[in-house]
Design a protein around this motif. Structure first.
Motif: not given
Ligand code: AMP
Length: 543
Positions: A4, A24-25, A29, A47-54, A96, A317, A345
């Motif tokens: 990060f 780690t990203p 990300q 898709q959801t679960g990939t950390g796309k929101t961040a 965040y 989530d 997960r």
């Molecule tokens: P999302 O795909 O945005 O719905 O994120 C899925 C889940 O992954 C959420 O619970 C986030 O809090 C978690 N998450 C996002 N980025 C990371 C990361 N870099 N490391 C670990 N967990 C993460």
């Protein structure tokens, strides 16, 4: 491996990320953040679960770190297809941005306009909204989109499913052309491709592995049920489900149970409850407050079993789910992957059981061809006995259901559906909601329902519009909400439909045995028109 700290994010964001426990990203990300920070448009296929929101929130917070919000002119906009997803993005933003002074407002149905108006009046840095609600605010003159520097469209494929694309296009045209756009979709349907070509400028296209495979942390089992009596399939499936949950014992710390049809979500939840399980349903017909309460209870562990439809649960989530039960084999193979992906997960172990009946064969084939593996067959659980008793079918034959549904539309929306459970034997269904009828395409029907639900006004805010809160609440409690839409400007297509809907006369509630002519009238329309009209007619009478 990228860290990060390599990503040129605002130190306050880095601190929040580290406090969130991320080390780690994720791939999306690592790829999207550097591009977004240069101001470039991003097209994320994830898709959801990939950390796309961040992947969009972190650069947004960094980029918005400079500058101040002006009254009624949000500096950035995030559009999400459903209230829950919008609320989830807002929660992420809070995590965040906690060390910054950025402000946000969440504009979703089910929340009164007043509070949101106040926030927007003061000026917000980030506005998170569902498309319909955003346009409502805009049209009431409460909001200007000309200050939007960053616009995010999340889950665009689901927006497409729910009919929001015209709204999205309109919102794009209301924002300044020089804005930065981040656009996310799990799939690239031609319509989505068209939108991105029209509204994105030379985007960085970032695709993270599509989840066509299932995680190795998930143990899958297929329970093949061959019912002795064809007319007892529904009851037998519920009995198998109960026996499976019991057999898992304490290993099943919590579970999501997926049904294909919204009505079955209710019935299965009621049936489980009547057998002493701690279960609750989630679907689009429930009030927003109810949906949120149920999800919160499931997240905090006070609810053990969440019975859900694909539409209601997709994208949510919920990190620690020990079991997934597919009460029905999904008719769209990718839903199988989404469903079972709710467990196993973050490296945890999970179990996914799927109950199938002989007529599911073609869906199973499609699933197994998608995941490129055979789902291991498991034995019927101990304690399960097929229902061979004499007596009525456990649900009316399909033709009956169709006829009754047509005759009873509107009425069945008024009163709760009774569980046809073998413990509390049920009278044959007098009327069955529309979702029951379109069995070949249950998901499509649910999507339409969800769309209608999203466009409805929330309880308690109408008074602010017309000083008729009391009357409207009474109508809503009777399941009558058609007038709510009357004062809303919909995209042109929709407006035409609603006008036509109004031409059909006032909503018919509690029609008894009388079947109004308009329900029986046949229309020789092109398929798409026929579907629109069906939609409009259904929304006119439902709750
Ligand atoms: P999302 O795909 O945005 O719905 O994120 C899925 C889940 O992954 C959420 O619970 C986030 O809090 C978690 N998450 C996002 N980025 C990371 C990361 N870099 N490391 C670990 N967990 C993460």
């Amino acid at each position: 491996m990228t860290k990060f700290s390599d990503l040129a994010l605002d130190p306050r964001v880095l601190q929040a990320v580290s406090e969130a426990g991320y080390e780690t990203p994720t791939p999306i990300q690592a790829q999207a953040i550097p591009e977004a920070l240069t101001g470039r448009d991003v097209l994320g296929i994830a898709q959801t679960g990939t950390g796309k929101t961040a992947s969009f929130t972190l650069p947004m917070i960094t980029l918005l770190g400079q500058g101040r919000a002006r009254a009624r002119m949000p500096r950035s906009l995030v559009l999400a297809p459903t209230r829950e997803l919008a609320a989830q993005v807002a929660e992420n933003f809070d995590i965040y941005a906690k060390h910054t002074r950025l402000t946000k407002a969440l504009l979703i149905g089910g929340v009164a306009f007043g509070e949101q108006d106040k926030l927007i009046d003061r000026g917000v840095d980030v506005l998170i909204a569902t498309p319909g609600r955003l346009l409502d605010h805009f049209e009431r003159g409460k909001l200007l989109l000309t200050g939007v520097q960053i616009m995010v469209v999340d889950e665009a494929d689901r927006m497409l499913d729910m009919g929001f694309i015209p709204d999205i296009e309109r919102i794009f045209t209301l924002t300044p052309p020089k804005r930065q756009t981040m656009f996310y979709s799990a799939t690239m349907a031609p319509e989505i491709e068209r939108i991105t070509k029209t509204f994105l400028k030379n985007p960085a296209r970032i695709e993270v592995a599509r989840q066509a495979t299932t995680s190795t942390t998930i143990t899958q089992s297929l329970i093949e049920l061959k019912p002795v009596r064809k007319d007892r399939v529904f009851g037998d499936k519920r009995a198998v489900l109960r026996a499976l949950i019991r057999a898992e014992g304490e290993a099943c710390t919590n579970a999501i149970i997926f049904c294909n049809r919204k009505m079955d979500v209710d019935v299965v939840a009621k049936s489980l409850k009547s057998h002493g399980f701690n279960a609750a349903p989630i679907h689009g017909d429930l009030a927003q407050s109810e949906r949120m309460k149920t999800l919160d209870a499931f997240r905090d562990g006070s609810l053990h079993l969440l019975v859900a439809s694909d539409v209601a649960a997709r994208g949510l989530d919920i990190p620690a789910v020990s079991h997934v039960f597919n009460f029905d084999v999904p008719s769209h193979p990718e839903d199988y992957v989404h469903r079972i992906g709710r467990t196993g997960r973050a490296g945890r172990l999970g179990k996914a059981f799927t109950i199938s009946v002989p007529s599911d064969e073609k869906y199973l084939k499609a699933i197994e061809s998608l995941i490129k593996a055979e789902i291991p067959r498991g034995p019927l659980p101990e304690g399960f006995e097929p229902d061979t008793r004499e007596g009525k079918p456990d649900r009316p034959p399909r033709e009956d259901r169709k006829g009754r549904e047509r005759a009873g539309r509107g009425r069945d929306r008024e009163r709760p559906v009774k569980a046809h459970d073998e413990v509390a034997p049920m009278e044959p269904l007098v009327a069955v909601p529309k979702a029951e009828v379109t069995e070949a395409e249950p998901r499509e029907e649910e999507r339409r329902e969800e769309r209608r639900e999203e466009r409805r006004e929330p309880r308690g805010e109408r008074g602010e519009r017309g000083g008729e809160r009391r009357r409207d609440e009474r109508q809503e409690s009777r399941g009558e909400r058609r007038e709510d839409r009357g004062d809303r400007r919909e995209p042109r297509e929709d407006r035409r439909d609603y006008r036509r809907d109004r031409d059909l006369g006032p909503a018919v509630i509690g029609m008894g045995d009388h079947v109004p002519d308009f329900i029986l009238r046949s229309f020789a329309l092109k398929p798409s028109k026929a579907e629109d009209l069906e939609d409009a007619s259904a929304t006119g009478t439902e709750g």
